[in-house]
Design a protein around this motif. Structure first.
Motif, short mmCIF file in Angstrom:
data_model
loop_
_atom_site.label_atom_id
_atom_site.label_comp_id
_atom_site.label_asym_id
_atom_site.label_seq_id
_atom_site.Cartn_x
_atom_site.Cartn_y
_atom_site.Cartn_z
N GLY A 1 -26.21 80.97 18.97
CA GLY A 1 -25.84 79.57 18.49
C GLY A 1 -27.03 78.70 19.01
N GLY A 2 -27.05 77.56 18.09
CA GLY A 2 -28.19 76.82 18.40
C GLY A 2 -28.12 75.52 17.47
N GLU A 3 -29.20 75.41 16.54
CA GLU A 3 -29.14 74.69 15.65
C GLU A 3 -29.65 75.49 14.12
OE1 GLU A 3 -27.77 71.39 15.14
OE2 GLU A 3 -28.39 72.10 12.81
N SER A 4 -28.76 75.37 13.50
CA SER A 4 -28.81 76.33 12.21
C SER A 4 -30.07 75.83 11.38
CB SER A 4 -27.79 76.51 11.39
OG SER A 4 -27.22 75.37 10.82
N CYS B 1 -21.69 80.75 16.26
CA CYS B 1 -21.88 79.69 15.73
C CYS B 1 -22.99 79.31 14.65
CB CYS B 1 -22.25 78.93 16.94
SG CYS B 1 -21.50 77.02 17.01
N ALA B 2 -24.21 78.60 15.03
CA ALA B 2 -25.32 78.71 14.10
C ALA B 2 -25.64 79.96 13.33
CB ALA B 2 -26.47 78.06 14.96
N ILE C 1 -23.56 80.74 10.70
CA ILE C 1 -23.97 79.89 9.46
C ILE C 1 -25.30 80.53 8.78
CG2 ILE C 1 -25.23 77.59 8.85
CD1 ILE C 1 -23.56 76.40 11.22
N ARG D 1 -20.47 73.45 8.38
CA ARG D 1 -21.19 72.92 9.23
C ARG D 1 -20.43 71.88 10.18
NH1 ARG D 1 -26.11 70.71 8.66
NH2 ARG D 1 -26.62 71.02 10.87
N ASN D 2 -20.52 71.90 11.28
CA ASN D 2 -19.80 70.66 12.20
C ASN D 2 -18.68 70.70 11.88
OD1 ASN D 2 -22.53 70.68 13.28
ND2 ASN D 2 -23.19 69.24 11.78
N ILE E 1 -18.80 74.80 19.89
CA ILE E 1 -19.44 73.57 20.28
C ILE E 1 -20.12 73.15 18.96
CG2 ILE E 1 -21.60 72.79 21.56
CD1 ILE E 1 -21.18 75.30 23.31
N ARG E 2 -19.93 72.10 18.56
CA ARG E 2 -20.11 71.57 16.94
C ARG E 2 -19.89 72.83 16.16
NH1 ARG E 2 -25.43 69.92 16.25
NH2 ARG E 2 -25.77 70.84 18.08
N HIS F 1 -18.27 80.70 20.73
CA HIS F 1 -19.46 81.44 21.69
C HIS F 1 -18.71 82.22 22.83
CE1 HIS F 1 -22.98 78.63 20.54
NE2 HIS F 1 -22.08 77.98 20.14
N1 LIG Z 1 -23.19 75.61 18.90
C1 LIG Z 1 -23.81 75.66 17.62
O1 LIG Z 1 -24.48 76.73 17.34
C2 LIG Z 1 -23.96 74.45 16.90
C3 LIG Z 1 -24.27 75.08 15.31
C4 LIG Z 1 -24.57 73.52 14.52
N2 LIG Z 1 -23.87 72.50 14.32
C5 LIG Z 1 -25.48 73.82 13.15
O2 LIG Z 1 -25.18 73.58 12.36
O3 LIG Z 1 -26.15 74.89 13.58
#
Ligand SMILES: NC(=O)CC[C@H](N)C(=O)O
Length: 197
Positions: free
Chosen positions: A49-52, A82-83, A86, A111-112, A140-141, A176
């Motif tokens: 996970g992180g920011e895709s 998560c990311a 995506i 997303r989100n 998380i988001r 996660h």
């Molecule tokens: N915890 C997460 O990996 C968040 C994903 C994030 N919202 C995204 O679009 O990448």
């Protein structure tokens, strides 16, 4: 492959360390992967996970997007959280401009979808193929999956939304599991990697 598979964690951005620990406790040899030479040496890969959007930009900057697509196409086991989920989706419903994916799972993600950072939550999630009761999912988001194609199998839902999908050797979860002490999802993935070897 020996009984101890080598599993990489894509280490461009995101919560790499927690996955390395979870994989090691599930009896894999875990190592970070940043370059295509490192990707070539692993039996399976976790995309954290992180920011895709950031991860997809970095993957393309580091020349990793095509090598990743190729290995996934050729059947390397891959698990995205998560990311990472995506990144494994064939299609994003609401991509940022220029946002690319690795693909591999015939699904459309939003997303989100579960809300902002301060709406993060934990929930018990029953996952098909995992024995011993629900796993504690940390969202998380988090994205959810709007729909899956014929090849993809829904393995978990939460609140009426799809939160885990498997297609062949690719697995993705909205949540996660690496942030809890429960490493059964990682153990399932390690088994998927062993099954290929
Ligand atoms: N915890 C997460 O990996 C968040 C994903 C994030 N919202 C995204 O679009 O990448």
């Amino acid at each position: 492959m020996s009984d101890t598979p080598v599993i990489g964690v894509l280490a461009l951005q995101g919560d790499v360390r927690e996955h390395l620990i979870a994989l090691a406790s599930a009896d894999a040899l875990a190592r970070p992967v940043r370059r295509s030479e490192e990707l070539a040496e692993v039996d399976g890969l976790v995309i954290p996970g992180g920011e895709s959007t950031t991860m997809s930009k970095l993957a393309s900057l580091f020349g990793m997007l095509e090598p990743l697509r190729e290995r996934v196409r050729n059947g390397m086991p891959v698990y995205g959280t998560c990311a990472g989920m995506i990144l494994l989706a064939d299609k994003i419903l609401d991509p940022r401009s220029g946002q690319e994916t690795v693909g591999g799972i015939d699904m459309i993600v939003r997303r989100n979808a579960f809300g902002r950072q301060n709406e993060s939550f934990e929930a018990a999630v029953e996952v098909a193929g995992i024995e011993g009761g629900p796993v504690e999912g940390v969202f998380i988001r988090a994205p959810w999956v709007e729909s899956v194609g014929a090849q993809a199998e829904v393995v978990a839902e939460h609140g009426g939304h799809i939160v885990a999908v498997r297609q062949g050797n690719a697995l993705a979860t909205s949540f996660h599991p690496e942030l809890t002490g429960d490493h059964r999802v990682h153990a399932l993935f390690v088994d998927m990697v062993r099954a290929v070897g």
